[in-house]
Scaffold this motif. Structure first.
Motif, PDB file in Angstrom:
ATOM      1  N   THR A 601      26.030  67.090  72.469  1.00  0.00           N
ATOM      2  CA  THR A 601      25.421  66.215  71.467  1.00  0.00           C
ATOM      3  C   THR A 601      24.822  64.977  72.129  1.00  0.00           C
ATOM      4  O   THR A 601      25.395  64.403  73.051  1.00  0.00           O
ATOM      5  N   LEU A 602      23.638  64.571  71.630  1.00  0.00           N
ATOM      6  CA  LEU A 602      22.994  63.341  72.088  1.00  0.00           C
ATOM      7  C   LEU A 602      22.446  62.631  70.862  1.00  0.00           C
ATOM      8  O   LEU A 602      21.828  63.260  69.997  1.00  0.00           O
ATOM      9  N   LYS A 603      22.702  61.311  70.780  1.00  0.00           N
ATOM     10  CA  LYS A 603      22.300  60.543  69.608  1.00  0.00           C
ATOM     11  C   LYS A 603      21.467  59.341  70.026  1.00  0.00           C
ATOM     12  O   LYS A 603      21.556  58.867  71.159  1.00  0.00           O
ATOM     13  N   THR A 604      20.664  58.858  69.081  1.00  0.00           N
ATOM     14  CA  THR A 604      19.973  57.593  69.327  1.00  0.00           C
ATOM     15  C   THR A 604      21.032  56.503  69.457  1.00  0.00           C
ATOM     16  O   THR A 604      22.042  56.501  68.746  1.00  0.00           O
ATOM     17  N   GLY A 605      20.802  55.592  70.389  1.00  0.00           N
ATOM     18  CA  GLY A 605      21.768  54.532  70.662  1.00  0.00           C
ATOM     19  C   GLY A 605      22.711  54.859  71.809  1.00  0.00           C
ATOM     20  O   GLY A 605      23.391  53.959  72.334  1.00  0.00           O
ATOM     21  N   ASP A 606      22.790  56.137  72.217  1.00  0.00           N
ATOM     22  CA  ASP A 606      23.654  56.501  73.350  1.00  0.00           C
ATOM     23  C   ASP A 606      23.177  55.816  74.627  1.00  0.00           C
ATOM     24  O   ASP A 606      21.976  55.658  74.861  1.00  0.00           O
ATOM     25  N   GLN A 607      24.133  55.434  75.456  1.00  0.00           N
ATOM     26  CA  GLN A 607      23.839  54.895  76.789  1.00  0.00           C
ATOM     27  C   GLN A 607      23.811  56.054  77.780  1.00  0.00           C
ATOM     28  O   GLN A 607      24.683  56.926  77.740  1.00  0.00           O
ATOM     29  N   VAL A 608      22.784  56.083  78.637  1.00  0.00           N
ATOM     30  CA  VAL A 608      22.686  57.167  79.619  1.00  0.00           C
ATOM     31  C   VAL A 608      22.431  56.587  81.008  1.00  0.00           C
ATOM     32  O   VAL A 608      21.907  55.476  81.155  1.00  0.00           O
ATOM     33  N   GLN A 609      22.808  57.360  82.000  1.00  0.00           N
ATOM     34  CA  GLN A 609      22.512  57.049  83.397  1.00  0.00           C
ATOM     35  C   GLN A 609      21.451  58.046  83.864  1.00  0.00           C
ATOM     36  O   GLN A 609      21.563  59.253  83.614  1.00  0.00           O
ATOM     37  N   LEU A 610      20.420  57.575  84.558  1.00  0.00           N
ATOM     38  CA  LEU A 610      19.366  58.444  85.054  1.00  0.00           C
ATOM     39  C   LEU A 610      19.612  58.760  86.523  1.00  0.00           C
ATOM     40  O   LEU A 610      19.817  57.846  87.334  1.00  0.00           O
ATOM     41  N   HIS A 611      19.604  60.028  86.850  1.00  0.00           N
ATOM     42  CA  HIS A 611      19.844  60.469  88.227  1.00  0.00           C
ATOM     43  C   HIS A 611      18.566  61.132  88.733  1.00  0.00           C
ATOM     44  O   HIS A 611      18.230  62.255  88.333  1.00  0.00           O
TER      45      HIS A 611
END
Length: 977
Positions: A601-611
């Motif tokens: 699951t992925l939601k708007t507002g989620d914090q992500v790290q870009l690799h």
């Protein structure tokens, strides 16, 4: 807010109808809209910018598609446009809009034309557009209002679309009488960009050439005297993938009016070719021709198709001049193939009908340039190159015509055709494969083949030919890296803007640095601002769902400027062990969209790290900087006339297309490589800086391509800081380009560059493929190994001649194997050319040795058989040889010694079980050699073929005794011998 122009419109009488030159008509249109706050935007080239759905630009709106679709870069000057006017070069030949075959047959069709257009992007809408159009036509051009008819969208009940009553009321208020205001359906008055995208109702203004009569019933009836003059499209819907319509958040206007038709109306001409846009060309053609002056005739009245030829040549030389000046050259696929057909059609009419000498078509280019060059200055710059390319292609085509005619006649002779015979017509067809080869490989027009065969009284299998043509027309689209689901549509882009979602911050893609010769890429954390499921924005996606992810910032490079998008993955806070692989990265309206198939699951507002895949990115940086240096080196070696025509940068190699008269020589390839590698070995610094677009264009030596650049724009230079170039403090020539790509900080990381391929895509455009670093080293090593192999072969072939046929065959085969390796191995292209030339010489020498030994062996076999059979009229026997050529040559020699004989020889290769078969019969025999060979080889489980006199084939058997008996019996039954 819609600004409404209120004019008190007066009726215009026929007496006030004015006449303008073509130049004045265009200028008055542009001036009128500029006086109404429209910005004049230059015509784009006829080669579409990044739109694979089109062969050519065929409408004025093509270059504004990104604006209408909302995908334009918000930093681009184009994104700030609200009112626009221009005159656009258009070509309609090939693809959906194709007028090629109609050109010349009537008085008004063209492959090239100019589209006068005006646009409103979210500014004014229907009322102001209609009022301006009416004012320009009736007050400024003086067209009598009582000769104008107006159509509008009358609704479509099945599609659920109401009539455009708003437009109808506007026209009534302007003063158009109800009887000249006509409703039509979807086909005539609803305009769509494609299967999906912005669309809407349109209103068209039609002109009655005759006047003084009620002509409402003729509107949209294909009457040549009542012509559509201007189309005003009101973009108010978006066509969805499921065919439904949704209202656009921003309403726009797109109008288009053909200059040629408008000029014919204003000059009172019934034919576009009678206007001053064409009369200078027609006169120039007549001065060079051996036929009567242009008379404007059509159909049966046009004796010898002379006037049709005038129109074809006048139209086609305009198209050729404009297209070639814009970088589209005659070639073998796509737009280039269409242009090749246009050129060859023009050449045929020049030579066959107008009796123009070779070179006359190119001699017309200055007349085209004089007519159009002030509006489209590239025609002046490229005039000499345009003429050269036309001349080269004309010479090549005339040569092909001669070769094709000879091939047709030779084929007819092989079929025992007798000129003037009438019994040949029934049931016997000219080989379709030969016709198709003539058309596909030599560019021989199919209608010319028809004409030649018709004159000879020979039939063509039209059904089979149509099948081949149909198969060839199936367009096989290449796989696209970008999936449609990731591209935000116009409504989703508008929704993001309405919600106040800011464009993606991209600066971190340039945020790398050098630390002790190692590139360090920054970490990047981001917030999910939006998710797109391919249809609309959503707040959440589930595991396994494909989606587009919009972040507040990114370090990933989106596909643009010819550079591949970055690779890598995202991880979500709280779920760091689960990667979300990034499959593609694209730009849409200032938003960077990361295509992801979500594992969770992925939601708007989620914090992500870009690799970021740093190895892949670094490889792209190497290739992109190397491309800039290669561009500089090509211009240094070949001269400033070299222009970039395309490029692509990936992790493994770079591709660069550029204009050049002919293929590069060995010496030029070596010079270009040396120039690049001098810059590489000097480890020169690479600078980049964002500057205002207008300021950047003033930099001396700046290289640009046909793109819409953002403002400010990124300038990338090698060795010299951008600030010094802006101040013009240095006269140093260096690589400096406008570029959004990611680049090295120092050139040394390229290590080495090798051009592994260089070929002409079409006449005047070459493509270079190059590798760098370790791949370049491997290419050089492979080249050295192949050079050693070629040297070894040369020594062996120059030594004592082979004593037997087997060893000669083996040596010739070895030359072929090495030739294949040289052709297909990544080696320096200059070295490939040298090795190919040496191998051609070695191949000729080894083939000569083989032929001598084959002739000697065949002579011995033939002598032995002659002693055995004497001059028998039927000889069926076996020979011992592994060579198919020896079998055939032995048959030839036997037949020469005894011309009335029927000869068939079989050779049994015991180690493989393969049986070689060859035969020859006397002229006029009732036994066809092809029938004989086919029958015997089929009995042996194989196949054969040939002509009536000579044939060959293969089969397989453990014992050919029975086959020999059967072959002899077959021949006896057919000949009665």
């Amino acid at each position: 807010m819609l600004r409404v122009l209120v004019w008190r419109l007066r009726p215009v009488s026929a007496g006030s109808f004015r006449s303008f030159s073509g130049l004045q008509v265009r200028a008055r249109f542009l001036d009128f809209f500029q006086n109404h706050d429209h910005v004049l935007v230059p015509s784009s080239p006829v080669r579409p910018r990044g739109d694979p759905s089109l062969l050519f630009v065929n409408a004025g709106m093509n270059q504004f598609k990104p604006v209408l679709q909302g995908t334009v870069d918000p930093r681009s000057p184009v994104s700030r446009l609200r009112r626009v006017v221009n005159s656009q070069k258009c070509v309609r030949a090939g693809g959906k809009h194709n007028d090629l075959e109609d050109v010349g047959r009537d008085l008004n069709h063209h492959t090239f034309f100019e589209m006068l257009g005006s646009w409103s992007f979210g500014d004014y809408f229907k009322e102001e557009a209609c009022r301006m159009a009416w004012s320009l036509l009736t007050e400024h051009y003086g067209i009598p209002a009582d000769r104008l008819y107006v159509s509008y969208f009358g609704g479509e009940e099945v599609a659920g679309l109401p009539a455009d009553e708003e437009t109808r009321q506007i026209w009534l208020e302007i003063g158009v009488p109800p009887q000249r205001l006509l409703p039509f359906g979807l086909k005539e008055n609803f305009w769509e960009m494609g299967d999906v995208g912005p669309c809407g109702p349109c209103t068209e203004i039609h002109y009655d050439q005759l006047g003084g009569r009620p002509a409402s019933h003729l509107v949209n009836g294909d009457d040549p005297d009542l012509v559509e003059l201007w189309n005003l499209v009101f973009m108010q819907y978006n066509r969805e993938a499921d065919s439904s319509l949704r209202l656009l958040p921003r309403l726009s206007v797109d109008t288009g009016m053909g200059l040629e038709r408008l000029v014919s109306v204003l000059q009172g001409k019934r034919s576009n070719y009678d206007t001053d846009l064409f009369t200078p060309l027609l006169e120039a053609i007549h001065q060079r021709s051996g036929v009567r002056p242009y008379g404007g005739r059509t159909g049966a009245a046009d004796e010898g198709r002379v006037d049709m030829a005038y129109r074809v040549v006048a139209d086609h030389v305009r198209t050729l001049s404009v297209c070639i000046a814009d970088g589209v050259h005659p070639g073998m696929s796509g737009a280039e193939l269409v242009l090749r057909r246009i050129l060859r059609r023009a050449v045929r009419f020049c030579a066959e009908v107008l009796q123009l000498p070779p070179g006359a078509l190119a001699d017309l280019v200055p007349t085209v340039t004089h007519s159009l060059g002030d509006v489209y200055p590239e025609l002046h710059r490229e005039a000499d190159r345009v003429a050269d390319i036309i001349n080269e292609n004309e010479a090549h085509f005339l040569s092909s015509l001669q070769r094709g005619s000879r091939l047709i006649l030779r084929t007819l002779r092989n079929m025992d055709y007798k000129d003037g015979s009438t019994d040949y017509k029934d049931g016997v067809f000219f080989p379709t494969s030969v016709v198709w080869s003539l058309h596909r490989d030599l560019g021989f027009p199919l209608d010319l083949v028809d004409l030649i065969l018709e004159e000879k009284g020979v039939q063509l299998d039209r059904q089979e030919l149509d099948r081949l043509v149909s198969e060839n027309q199936k367009v096989v689209s290449e796989d696209q890296d970008q999936d449609p689901s990731v591209s935000l549509d116009v409504l989703s882009l508008a929704e993001l803007q309405r919600l106040g979602v800011p464009p993606t911050a991209e600066d971190r893609k340039y945020g790398y640095r050098l630390d002790q010769d190692r590139y360090v890429f920054p970490e990047c954390r981001a917030v999910v601002l939006a998710l797109y499921d391919g249809r609309s924005l959503v707040s959440e996606v589930k595991g396994g769902q494909r989606c587009g992810v919009v972040l507040d910032q990114t370090c990933f490079y989106a596909e643009q400027g010819g550079q591949s998008h970055d690779r890598g993955y995202l991880t979500r806070d709280g779920l760091q062990e689960v990667p979300f692989p990034v499959e593609a990265v694209v730009l849409a309206g200032g938003y960077v969209v990361h295509q992801v198939t979500a594992p969770d699951t992925l939601k708007t507002g989620d914090q992500v790290q870009l690799h970021l895949d740093q190895v892949f990115r670094f490889s792209c940086m190497v290739k992109h900087t190397a491309t800039h240096i290669l561009n500089f080196a090509l211009r240094t070696v070949l001269g400033p006339a070299v222009q970039q025509r395309g490029s692509h940068v990936s992790a493994d190699r770079l591709r660069f297309d550029f204009s050049v008269k002919g293929s590069l020589s060995v010496s030029q390839l070596q010079q270009v490589e040396s120039c690049v590698n001098r810059v590489v070995s000097a480890n020169q610094p690479v600078y980049s800086q964002e500057v205002p677009l207008q300021t950047a264009r003033s930099i001396a030596g700046l290289r640009t391509v046909d793109e819409v650049y953002p403002d400010p724009v990124r300038v990338v230079s090698v060795a010299v800081p951008v600030s010094e170039l802006l101040e013009d403090r240095t006269g140093t020539e260096t690589s400096v380009e406008l570029c959004c790509g990611t680049h090295l900080l120092q050139t040394g990381a390229i290590e080495d560059l090798v051009i592994v391929s260089e070929r002409q895509l079409v006449r005047g455009i070459s493509r270079v493929v190059a590798v760098t670093g370790r791949d370049a080293t491997r290419a050089r090593e492979a080249g050295q190994l192949l050079e050693q192999e070629v040297e070894s072969l040369a020594v062996r072939i120059a030594g004592s001649a082979p004593s037997c046929l087997d060893s000669a065959h083996s040596l010739a085969k070895e030359v072929g194997v090495v030739s294949d390796a040289v052709d297909n191995t990544a080696v320096p292209q200059w070295q490939r050319r040298e090795l190919q030339n040496r191998l051609k010489t070695l191949q000729r020498t080894s083939n000569t040795a083989v032929r001598k030994l084959e002739n000697r062996e065949a002579a011995a076999r033939a002598q032995s058989l002659l002693e055995k059979h004497g001059e028998k009229l039927l000889v069926v026997d076996s020979v011992e040889t592994e060579s198919e050529s020896v079998v055939m040559k032995t048959v030839n020699q036997l037949s020469s010694a005894s011309p009335r004989s029927h000869v068939m020889l079989l050779a049994h290769q015991r180690h493989s079980g393969k049986v070689l078969c060859a035969c020859q019969v006397s002229k006029g025999s009732s036994l066809l050699a092809s029938d004989w060979a086919v029958a015997v080889c089929r009995r042996l489980g194989g196949g054969g073929g040939g002509s009536a006199l000579v044939a060959r084939g293969t089969g397989s058997s453990n014992d050919i005794t029975e086959a020999l008996k059967w072959a002899e019996e077959f021949a006896r039954q057919k000949t009665g011998r």
